[in-house]
Design a protein around this motif. Structure first.
Motif, PDB file in Angstrom:
ATOM      1  N   ALA A  12       1.055  -1.557  -0.422  1.00  0.00           N
ATOM      2  CA  ALA A  12       0.227   0.024  -0.147  1.00  0.00           C
ATOM      3  C   ALA A  12       0.965   1.650  -0.073  1.00  0.00           C
ATOM      4  O   ALA A  12       2.514   1.273   0.418  1.00  0.00           O
ATOM      5  CB  ALA A  12      -1.214  -0.134   1.216  1.00  0.00           C
ATOM      6  N   HIS A  13       0.318   2.162  -0.147  1.00  0.00           N
ATOM      7  CA  HIS A  13       1.425   3.583  -0.236  1.00  0.00           C
ATOM      8  C   HIS A  13       0.913   4.543   0.786  1.00  0.00           C
ATOM      9  O   HIS A  13       0.225   4.692   1.512  1.00  0.00           O
ATOM     10  CB  HIS A  13       0.827   4.531  -1.643  1.00  0.00           C
ATOM     11  CG  HIS A  13      -0.007   5.025  -1.415  1.00  0.00           C
ATOM     12  ND1 HIS A  13      -0.778   7.141  -1.146  1.00  0.00           N
ATOM     13  CD2 HIS A  13      -1.339   4.669  -2.376  1.00  0.00           C
ATOM     14  CE1 HIS A  13      -1.803   7.016  -1.566  1.00  0.00           C
ATOM     15  NE2 HIS A  13      -2.034   5.498  -2.363  1.00  0.00           N
ATOM     16  N   ILE A  14       2.221   4.634   1.034  1.00  0.00           N
ATOM     17  CA  ILE A  14       2.717   5.177   2.108  1.00  0.00           C
ATOM     18  C   ILE A  14       2.024   6.975   2.932  1.00  0.00           C
ATOM     19  O   ILE A  14       2.051   7.161   3.475  1.00  0.00           O
ATOM     20  CB  ILE A  14       3.627   5.248   3.879  1.00  0.00           C
ATOM     21  CG1 ILE A  14       3.673   5.232   4.907  1.00  0.00           C
ATOM     22  CG2 ILE A  14       4.930   5.051   2.874  1.00  0.00           C
ATOM     23  CD1 ILE A  14       4.902   5.147   5.659  1.00  0.00           C
ATOM     24  N   ALA A  50      -7.607   7.548   5.161  1.00  0.00           N
ATOM     25  CA  ALA A  50      -7.956   6.985   3.914  1.00  0.00           C
ATOM     26  C   ALA A  50      -7.289   6.226   3.058  1.00  0.00           C
ATOM     27  O   ALA A  50      -7.403   5.374   2.356  1.00  0.00           O
ATOM     28  CB  ALA A  50      -9.551   6.905   3.477  1.00  0.00           C
ATOM     29  N   ASP A  51      -6.391   7.369   2.347  1.00  0.00           N
ATOM     30  CA  ASP A  51      -5.411   7.381   1.357  1.00  0.00           C
ATOM     31  C   ASP A  51      -4.085   7.532   2.115  1.00  0.00           C
ATOM     32  O   ASP A  51      -4.204   8.679   1.517  1.00  0.00           O
ATOM     33  CB  ASP A  51      -5.879   8.258   0.363  1.00  0.00           C
ATOM     34  CG  ASP A  51      -4.989   8.258  -0.855  1.00  0.00           C
ATOM     35  OD1 ASP A  51      -4.712   6.904  -0.677  1.00  0.00           O
ATOM     36  OD2 ASP A  51      -5.014   8.658  -2.485  1.00  0.00           O
ATOM     37  N   ASN A  52      -3.442   6.372   2.120  1.00  0.00           N
ATOM     38  CA  ASN A  52      -3.700   5.371   2.422  1.00  0.00           C
ATOM     39  C   ASN A  52      -3.290   4.288   3.536  1.00  0.00           C
ATOM     40  O   ASN A  52      -2.845   3.889   3.209  1.00  0.00           O
ATOM     41  CB  ASN A  52      -2.819   5.194   1.037  1.00  0.00           C
ATOM     42  CG  ASN A  52      -3.131   3.067   0.394  1.00  0.00           C
ATOM     43  OD1 ASN A  52      -4.832   2.789   1.645  1.00  0.00           O
ATOM     44  ND2 ASN A  52      -2.757   2.404  -0.022  1.00  0.00           N
ATOM     45  N   GLU A  64       3.038   7.909  -4.692  1.00  0.00           N
ATOM     46  CA  GLU A  64       2.383   7.085  -5.649  1.00  0.00           C
ATOM     47  C   GLU A  64       1.127   8.090  -5.969  1.00  0.00           C
ATOM     48  O   GLU A  64       1.461   8.160  -7.186  1.00  0.00           O
ATOM     49  CB  GLU A  64       1.141   5.919  -4.594  1.00  0.00           C
ATOM     50  CG  GLU A  64      -0.310   5.410  -5.658  1.00  0.00           C
ATOM     51  CD  GLU A  64      -0.625   5.725  -5.685  1.00  0.00           C
ATOM     52  OE1 GLU A  64      -2.231   5.484  -6.260  1.00  0.00           O
ATOM     53  OE2 GLU A  64      -1.460   6.508  -4.707  1.00  0.00           O
ATOM     54  N   GLU A  65       1.082   9.228  -5.237  1.00  0.00           N
ATOM     55  CA  GLU A  65      -0.161  10.678  -5.786  1.00  0.00           C
ATOM     56  C   GLU A  65       0.404  10.939  -7.063  1.00  0.00           C
ATOM     57  O   GLU A  65       0.261  11.460  -7.763  1.00  0.00           O
ATOM     58  CB  GLU A  65      -0.403  10.569  -4.411  1.00  0.00           C
ATOM     59  CG  GLU A  65      -1.065  10.828  -3.217  1.00  0.00           C
ATOM     60  CD  GLU A  65      -2.049  10.055  -3.465  1.00  0.00           C
ATOM     61  OE1 GLU A  65      -2.678  10.401  -4.857  1.00  0.00           O
ATOM     62  OE2 GLU A  65      -2.952   9.689  -2.534  1.00  0.00           O
ATOM     63  N   GLN A  66       2.106  11.246  -7.211  1.00  0.00           N
ATOM     64  CA  GLN A  66       2.496  12.025  -8.181  1.00  0.00           C
ATOM     65  C   GLN A  66       3.122  10.313  -8.910  1.00  0.00           C
ATOM     66  O   GLN A  66       3.479  11.022 -10.332  1.00  0.00           O
ATOM     67  CB  GLN A  66       4.080  12.349  -8.061  1.00  0.00           C
ATOM     68  CG  GLN A  66       3.884  13.313  -7.102  1.00  0.00           C
ATOM     69  CD  GLN A  66       3.200  12.808  -5.417  1.00  0.00           C
ATOM     70  OE1 GLN A  66       3.655  11.717  -5.062  1.00  0.00           O
ATOM     71  NE2 GLN A  66       2.349  14.417  -4.717  1.00  0.00           N
ATOM     72  N   MET A 118      -3.563  -2.858  -1.744  1.00  0.00           N
ATOM     73  CA  MET A 118      -5.402  -2.105  -0.437  1.00  0.00           C
ATOM     74  C   MET A 118      -4.707  -0.739  -0.352  1.00  0.00           C
ATOM     75  O   MET A 118      -3.683   0.118  -0.566  1.00  0.00           O
ATOM     76  CB  MET A 118      -5.441  -2.942   0.709  1.00  0.00           C
ATOM     77  CG  MET A 118      -5.923  -1.688   1.416  1.00  0.00           C
ATOM     78  SD  MET A 118      -7.350  -2.115   3.274  1.00  0.00           S
ATOM     79  CE  MET A 118      -7.585  -0.798   3.388  1.00  0.00           C
ATOM     80  N   ASP A 119      -6.612   0.127  -1.202  1.00  0.00           N
ATOM     81  CA  ASP A 119      -6.027   1.486  -1.721  1.00  0.00           C
ATOM     82  C   ASP A 119      -7.334   1.862  -2.536  1.00  0.00           C
ATOM     83  O   ASP A 119      -6.855   3.298  -2.690  1.00  0.00           O
ATOM     84  CB  ASP A 119      -4.504   2.024  -2.436  1.00  0.00           C
ATOM     85  CG  ASP A 119      -4.331   3.730  -2.868  1.00  0.00           C
ATOM     86  OD1 ASP A 119      -4.934   3.945  -1.529  1.00  0.00           O
ATOM     87  OD2 ASP A 119      -3.775   3.894  -3.547  1.00  0.00           O
ATOM     88  N   ASN A 120      -8.463   1.603  -1.823  1.00  0.00           N
ATOM     89  CA  ASN A 120      -9.166   2.577  -2.008  1.00  0.00           C
ATOM     90  C   ASN A 120     -10.344   2.921  -0.582  1.00  0.00           C
ATOM     91  O   ASN A 120     -11.509   2.446  -0.270  1.00  0.00           O
ATOM     92  CB  ASN A 120     -10.839   1.779  -2.784  1.00  0.00           C
ATOM     93  CG  ASN A 120     -10.189   0.790  -4.489  1.00  0.00           C
ATOM     94  OD1 ASN A 120      -9.359   2.260  -5.203  1.00  0.00           O
ATOM     95  ND2 ASN A 120     -10.956   0.269  -5.325  1.00  0.00           N
TER      96      ASN A 120
HETATM   97 ZN   LIG Z   1      -4.095   6.369  -2.810  1.00  0.00          ZN
END
Ligand SMILES: [Zn+2]
Length: 530
Positions: free
Chosen positions: A316-318, A328-330, A363-365, A399-401
């Motif tokens: 998962a992304h920290i 929640a994200d994430n 992850e976000e970028q 998991m990332d939703n």
């Molecule tokens: Zn995310």
């Protein structure tokens, strides 16, 4: 002779069903029971949540908060007894380090009102507290830029987003569980790319055109020396968090501030009726050298002589955006993955294969962390040359939703794993987690693995306050449903255990030759920076 033939036939009749049986999945239900018991009795979800959410705070990639998040995760993994724990470089990060130190914005004329707001990451600071007129810069085409030249120095600028649709009352519930019918529908749908989230094809041409116009506007505003740019970003008085496409070493971009549509709309309506609007804004941001993305790893090493170097990867992304605490994200995904490994560790399992948790940065970028892992250990993204770990890689679960409960899993078109996952999900059917869909789902790190041609999966999750929480200042502790996270940890732990104990690795999608220039996806399935 005849008797012998009959004997052989009888023997075959006895052996064949046994042979067929041995090909089906052998799920250790005793272990599943222990996993469930451990989570129900000794869950550490609350403790992990406090640590990564409230204690650590926002974790924008390459920010000070991100480093704190990685340090916290490493320390926590040590406490939990994971092995081979490390914070490891995953690749270059061209935007560099950025911290927000102060943000304040208020309307001062025609009356006073403070605004909820969030600065755009990787944009600059105001010159202390600035008090200035607000000007609406309505640029639809490049030609519109001329109207404003020489008129914007020291002003606060509003740029109406061209994609903004007028506000409409939303009658949908904030959080929802998939109904049985919806899950049936999700399982039936076989259109590739029709996943609930991130599955829609992007209109890259329109997006690039909009980006280019925005660059032109920014160049003009920079030349004019405006004080601050206001963006219409967020609803329900909740500003969104995002970042500028800044390259470290370039001049600091003009400060940009996201304010929700309620405030943005109010100013715009006042200006349209020629009522002068003034605001005061103070933003202090710090740029600093931080040219790398990092991942955090921890694992339970494999014990089988032949299989111990094969890897079952959980991830998962920290990193998060900077507005909320990225609960929640994430953080939720990181918490579930760490808790899954903790459950297995506390049960003293001796997995045949290594079970590794990876907490990704960037992850976000553009999936930087997971793409970095793929190119370092699995396959060269340019030459497609396999790295030594390619053959040892088993599978990846992501998991990332958000905080929502697992309701099943996306196969990413890999029909070969369906009969396996059917068996693996059976012990969780009574928790509502049994749907298998052939569909792809996108938008996050499993795409790096799947795009490389390896088994990478993401679970189907209920949508819990997704629209309000994601990428906004409201992505906080309150968005989390602890009981759902506990279920997700149990399912993840059992999937990891099943994969680590299985005789064979999970089957990979057979390679399909793509015609030249057909747009075959590379690792990550999307260009960097998307
Ligand atoms: Zn995310």
């Amino acid at each position: 002779m005849k008797i012998r033939k009959i004997t052989i036939s009888i023997l075959l009749l006895l052996v064949v069903p046994f042979w067929l049986y041995s090909q089906s999945e052998n799920v250790d239900l005793g272990m599943i029971y222990k996993i469930k018991q451990e989570e129900q009795r000794n869950s550490k979800i609350d403790d992990l949540t406090f640590g990564l959410v409230d204690f650590t705070g926002p974790r924008l990639t390459a920010s000070t908060g991100f480093s704190h998040g990685c340090d916290w995760a490493k320390k926590k993994m040590e406490e939990l007894g994971f092995q081979n724990i490390r914070i490891e470089e995953a690749g270059d990060f061209t935007r560099g380090g950025w911290d927000n130190l102060k943000t304040y914005a208020a309307l001062t004329a025609p009356y006073y009102a403070n605004f909820a707001c969030n600065p755009v990451a990787w944009t600059g600071s105001t010159n202390g507290l600035v008090k200035a007129d607000v000007v609406l810069v309505d640029v639809r085409t490049e030609a519109d830029l001329d109207k404003y030249k020489g008129k914007l120095a020291g002003k606060i600028i509003m740029i109406p987003a061209t994609t903004t649709t007028p506000y409409e009352i939303n009658y949908e519930p904030l959080a929802s569980r998939y109904t049985d019918d919806q899950l049936k529908d999700l399982a039936k749908e076989t259109t590739p790319g029709a996943g609930r989230r991130g599955g829609q094809p992007m209109d890259f041409t329109a997006m690039m055109a909009q980006r280019q116009l925005r660059t032109k506007i920014n160049e003009m505003l920079k030349g004019e020396g405006v004080a601050c740019i206001l963006n219409n970003s967020g609803t329900y008085n909740i500003p969104r968090s995002n970042g500028a496409n800044y390259k470290a070493g370039d001049k600091e971009p003009t400060p940009e501030l996201n304010i929700p549509m309620e405030d943005f709309g109010r100013i715009q309506r006042l200006l349209a009726k020629n009522v002068p609007v003034q605001m005061e804004i103070e933003i202090t941001n710090k740029f600093f050298d931080s040219p790398k993305v990092y991942n955090v790893y921890g694992e339970i090493p494999g014990t089988d002589k032949l299989l111990k170097n094969e890897v079952v990867l959980l991830g998962a992304h920290i990193d998060s955006w900077h507005g909320g605490t990225g609960a929640a994200d994430n953080a939720s995904g990181c918490i579930v993955m760490m808790e899954a490994l903790r459950i297995l560790k506390s049960l003293d399992v001796a997995p045949k294969r290594t079970i590794r948790v990876a907490l990704w940065g960037g992850e976000e970028q553009g999936l930087y962390g997971s793409r970095g892992y793929v190119s370092k250990y699995l396959v060269d993204p340019q030459t497609r040359q396999h790295k030594p770990d390619w053959d040892k890689f088993d599978c990846y679960f992501n998991m990332d939703n958000g905080s929502g409960r697992y309701r099943g899993i996306y196969l990413q078109q890999n029909e070969l794993v369906r009969p396996i996952f059917e068996e693996w999900l059976k012990p969780f059917a009574d928790m509502g987690c049994s749907t298998i869909t052939i569909r792809n789902t996108g938008g996050t790190d499993h795409q790096s693995i799947d795009g490389a041609g390896l088994p990478g999966f993401q679970f189907i999750q209920d949508e819990i306050e997704y629209d309000r929480g994601y990428h906004t200042v409201m992505d906080t502790y309150e968005r989390l449903v602890m009981s759902d996270l506990r279920v997700n940890a149990m399912v993840t732990a059992s999937f990891a255990y099943n994969a680590a104990m299985r005789t064979e690795k999970l089957p990979r999608k057979p390679e399909v030759k793509m015609p030249e220039g057909s747009g075959q996806r590379g690792p990550g399935g999307m260009p960097p920076g998307m």
